[in-house]
Scaffold this motif. Structure first.
Motif, PDB file in Angstrom:
ATOM      1  N   ASN A 296       0.842  -1.193   0.000  1.00 28.17           N
ATOM      2  CA  ASN A 296       0.000   0.000   0.000  1.00 28.17           C
ATOM      3  C   ASN A 296       0.880   1.247   0.000  1.00 28.17           C
ATOM      4  OD1 ASN A 296      -2.201   1.695   0.147  1.00 28.17           O
ATOM      5  ND2 ASN A 296      -2.514   1.445   2.346  1.00 28.17           N
ATOM      6  N   PRO A 297       1.167   1.806  -1.184  1.00 32.48           N
ATOM      7  CA  PRO A 297       0.723   1.380  -2.509  1.00 32.48           C
ATOM      8  C   PRO A 297       1.517   0.168  -2.999  1.00 32.48           C
ATOM      9  CG  PRO A 297       2.219   3.216  -2.724  1.00 32.48           C
ATOM     10  CD  PRO A 297       2.011   3.025  -1.239  1.00 32.48           C
ATOM     11  N   LEU A 298       0.937  -0.534  -3.958  1.00 32.36           N
ATOM     12  CA  LEU A 298       1.604  -1.710  -4.510  1.00 32.36           C
ATOM     13  C   LEU A 298       2.866  -1.276  -5.253  1.00 32.36           C
ATOM     14  CD1 LEU A 298       1.357  -4.806  -4.935  1.00 32.36           C
ATOM     15  CD2 LEU A 298       0.291  -4.277  -7.138  1.00 32.36           C
ATOM     16  N   LEU A 299       4.007  -1.862  -4.867  1.00 29.35           N
ATOM     17  CA  LEU A 299       5.261  -1.511  -5.523  1.00 29.35           C
ATOM     18  C   LEU A 299       6.215  -2.694  -5.475  1.00 29.35           C
ATOM     19  CD1 LEU A 299       7.155   0.558  -6.884  1.00 29.35           C
ATOM     20  CD2 LEU A 299       7.893   1.249  -4.590  1.00 29.35           C
ATOM     21  N   TYR A 300       6.732  -3.022  -6.633  1.00 28.42           N
ATOM     22  CA  TYR A 300       7.813  -3.994  -6.761  1.00 28.42           C
ATOM     23  C   TYR A 300       9.091  -3.245  -7.085  1.00 28.42           C
ATOM     24  CZ  TYR A 300       4.335  -7.778  -7.153  1.00 28.42           C
ATOM     25  OH  TYR A 300       3.325  -8.679  -6.923  1.00 28.42           O
ATOM     26  N   SER A 301      10.229  -3.876  -6.805  1.00 24.90           N
ATOM     27  CA  SER A 301      11.501  -3.304  -7.196  1.00 24.90           C
ATOM     28  C   SER A 301      12.339  -4.375  -7.877  1.00 24.90           C
ATOM     29  CB  SER A 301      12.249  -2.724  -5.999  1.00 24.90           C
ATOM     30  OG  SER A 301      13.348  -1.944  -6.428  1.00 24.90           O
ATOM     31  N   LEU A 302      13.414  -3.941  -8.531  1.00 20.97           N
ATOM     32  CA  LEU A 302      14.308  -4.842  -9.256  1.00 20.97           C
ATOM     33  C   LEU A 302      15.737  -4.670  -8.768  1.00 20.97           C
ATOM     34  CD1 LEU A 302      13.166  -4.344 -12.994  1.00 20.97           C
ATOM     35  CD2 LEU A 302      12.231  -5.914 -11.285  1.00 20.97           C
ATOM     36  N   ALA A 303      16.475  -5.752  -8.775  1.00 20.06           N
ATOM     37  CA  ALA A 303      17.914  -5.730  -8.515  1.00 20.06           C
ATOM     38  C   ALA A 303      18.535  -6.916  -9.233  1.00 20.06           C
ATOM     39  CB  ALA A 303      18.225  -5.780  -7.020  1.00 20.06           C
ATOM     40  N   SER A 304      19.786  -6.776  -9.643  1.00 24.27           N
ATOM     41  CA  SER A 304      20.449  -7.835 -10.391  1.00 24.27           C
ATOM     42  C   SER A 304      20.725  -9.047  -9.512  1.00 24.27           C
ATOM     43  CB  SER A 304      21.769  -7.327 -10.974  1.00 24.27           C
ATOM     44  OG  SER A 304      22.722  -7.128  -9.938  1.00 24.27           O
TER      45      SER A 304
END
Length: 638
Positions: A296-304
């Motif tokens: 809340n809020p919907l959030l994804y993240s990226l990492a190598s």
């Protein structure tokens, strides 16, 4: 094959743009912009500064109507099914060919070689180029399933300007199954010519998109159960650049009506791949992984994979338990990683610490907590975040003196504000956390508690011996409780015994596995509960993890939405200089001792934390953390 398709386009001017995605599966498509020659250098610079939305495949020569590196026997004046025509920053019409384009003055410019000799064509990668690869990987492509053009949105994210070109980022959106995100990310990462990996996964409002059902370009595409909204940088950004720069005359493809190349959309294509900050996208260690960091809020993240592996190595190091407290029983994998990712996305972080376990002494505080808090604060400051320290009102003067000394000694990058919190009514926490008590306007987006006394189920605060120290503790726990209901605030708790603020996330384990657990267990959870042999080590690991993320091209690209990806050398040096070190941590421990702050377990006024001497125990852990952060790449398993 593609030559024949382009020839067919010349005779069939009525193709619908939506068909282009499906009909050209297997070949890259290109966005096209045609500008006067005097603007070409600035536009190329604009593309280089904003590589995710504008991956430049080819810049033509003035007057060139073919593009040999991309397609044989092409003619850019005829090989797109629909073009947009712009005059002075206004789109004045769409046409099916530029060959017979007639200006408002009525002169037939297309037949005039002088007209074309002044125009330069830019060909840029398009996200349609990876849709075929998604399908081959078993990923449902909803816009193709629904027979629609992809949804495109103008965002509130500004591109990096160049010359007269300045505009907001435009993104495409595809609803995709959350369970398949890692495959989606990998497939698209391997195709940088087609915008590469996503630049945002989650709530559209975080990009400034208020109504997902009303795209600015293309068609609305419906989500299916289990889908999340996934956004890629979009070449239509170039159209926004034309509109904002107002060239006297310009052309582009019509959104969805792409130029078809002869280049396969496979990562094995012989076309030279574009890179992100000099990183080869085919390097398996640089392939990003996705992580959910906020509901809340919907959030994804990226990492190598490489950075994820290193942060997992940090997590293993801080899990060492020389004090034999049994802390490994509370371990939850990737809490450190997810906390670091959430902190990386934050802009204003509030940190709290303070465990008055020595209630018979003045001051009653222990040496565990403040060093880790300062290590996190100085790295966050180095990364451009705002940082505030929340402390007990009884400790304001002493903590201010400790902060000032840390700045003088170079342990802390710069001074940070100290604030206190008191329970003065039912909405106290809400007003503390949010401007005017409005939950839509939070002051902070992440709260961190490190070795902070945590409230037990009976409302009291206990040290590890089961002594109630509530009279020495302000109700900062209320902030973590209130944050659960405020969109946009995430929380982290760092502890080494289970009675620390935030450890309520692992309360059942504490109650059943830790000494006096049923009495002392903190009842207040955090979104992320980082456990460590000594809490300071958790703070050091967070600082190192943040450094790793900001030196990870895959994460930095996602964080910056694919815009302005170059990291200045002086900025990198500043990040490195603000990592924790043996010298700095020894200095802050000496400062604490000079203020009469004692070791937690023994009560000794000495260079130790939790009964463990700084040399060799703590210094060795710091050295291991730095070696894992800056040394040879760690092995990583997805």
């Amino acid at each position: 094959m593609q030559t024949a398709v382009r020839a067919a386009r010349r005779s069939l001017r009525h193709w619908r743009s939506v068909s282009h995605s499906a009909m050209s599966s297997g070949y890259q498509q290109a966005n096209v912009v045609i500008l006067p020659n005097h603007l070409a250098d600035d536009f190329e610079d604009f593309c280089q500064k904003n590589p995710a939305p504008l991956p430049l495949l080819y810049r033509g020569q003035p007057g060139e109507t073919s593009c040999p590196p991309l397609a044989k026997h092409a003619d850019i004046r005829t090989d797109i099914s629909q073009y947009c025509v712009y005059e002075e920053g206004q789109m004045v019409k769409t046409v099916s060919s530029l060959q017979n384009y007639i200006t408002r003055t009525g002169s037939e410019q297309a037949a005039d070689c002088g007209f074309w000799s002044n125009m330069v064509c830019f060909y840029q990668g398009c996200s349609f180029g990876f849709e075929g690869q998604l399908k081959k990987a078993g990923i449902p492509v909803r816009n193709m399933e629904q027979g629609k053009n992809v949804s495109m949105y103008r965002t509130a994210v500004p591109c990096i300007p160049a010359g007269g070109f300045s505009c907001p980022l435009v993104v495409t959106m595809r609803p995709l199954p959350a369970a398949m995100l890692d495959t989606v990310v990998e497939v698209t990462h391997l195709n940088p010519q087609a915008h590469g990996a996503p630049v945002h996964i989650g709530d559209p409002a975080l990009l400034g998109i208020q109504d997902i059902s009303s795209p600015h370009y293309g068609d609305g595409v419906e989500l299916q159960p289990g889908d999340v909204t996934v956004f890629w940088a979009c070449g239509v950004t170039a159209i926004e650049a034309i509109l904002s720069s107002k060239p006297p005359l310009a052309f582009s493809h019509s959104p969805g009506c792409m130029f078809l190349t002869d280049i396969p959309d496979s990562p094995s294509s012989t076309h030279k791949p574009l890179t992100c900050d000099g990183v080869d996208p085919t390097d398996p260690e640089q392939i990003p992984l996705s992580f959910l960091i906020s509901h809340n809020p919907l959030l994804y993240s990226l990492a190598s994979k490489r950075s994820v592996g290193k942060i997992r190595q940090l997590e293993t190091i801080i899990g060492e338990d020389p004090g034999q407290r049994g802390i490994k029983a509370l371990f939850v994998q990737d809490e450190l990683l997810r906390s670091c990712l959430a902190l990386s996305h934050a802009s204003h972080v509030a940190i709290t610490t303070g465990f008055p376990t020595h209630y018979m002494h003045n001051p009653p505080d222990e040496t565990d907590g403040p060093p880790g808090a300062i290590a996190m604060a100085t790295m966050l400051l180095s990364l451009g975040k705002q940082v505030t320290m929340v402390i007990d009102k009884r400790d304001v003067e002493m903590n201010q003196a400790i902060i000032d000394e840390a700045v003088r000694n170079g342990v802390l990058k710069s001074a940070i504000p100290l604030v206190t919190f008191e329970d003065s009514g039912p909405d106290s926490a809400l007003h503390f956390l949010c401007h005017n008590g409005d939950p839509n306007k939070p002051r902070y987006d992440h709260l961190v508690a490190i070795e902070r006394s945590g409230r037990a189920a009976d409302g009291n605060y206990y040290n590890m011996r089961g002594i109630n120290i509530k009279h020495l503790v302000d109700p900062i726990d209320d902030l973590f409780i209130a944050a659960k209901n405020i969109p946009g605030i995430t929380t982290t708790g760092i502890g080494d015994g289970g009675n620390e603020l935030g450890m309520g996330k692992v309360r059942e384990k504490v109650e059943s596995l830790m000494p006096k657990g049923s009495l002392i267990a903190c009842d207040v959870p955090a979104d992320y509960a980082i456990t460590a042999g000594v809490s300071n080590w958790g703070g050091y690991a967070v600082a190192c993890g943040l450094y790793l993320l900001h030196t990870c091209p895959s994460h930095l690209r996602y964080l910056k939405k694919g815009l302005g990806l170059t990291t200045p050398q002086d900025q990198l040096q500043d990040w490195t200089a603000n990592l924790p070190s043996v010298e700095k941590e020894e200095s802050i421990l000496a400062t604490l001792m000079n203020f009469g702050i004692r070791s937690g377990k023994t009560g000794n006024l000495a260079m130790e934390v939790d009964g463990l001497t700084f040399h060799p125990t703590h210094s060795d852990i710091i050295t291991k953390l730095l070696e894992a952060t800056q040394g040879s790449p760690a092995s990583s398993k997805a």
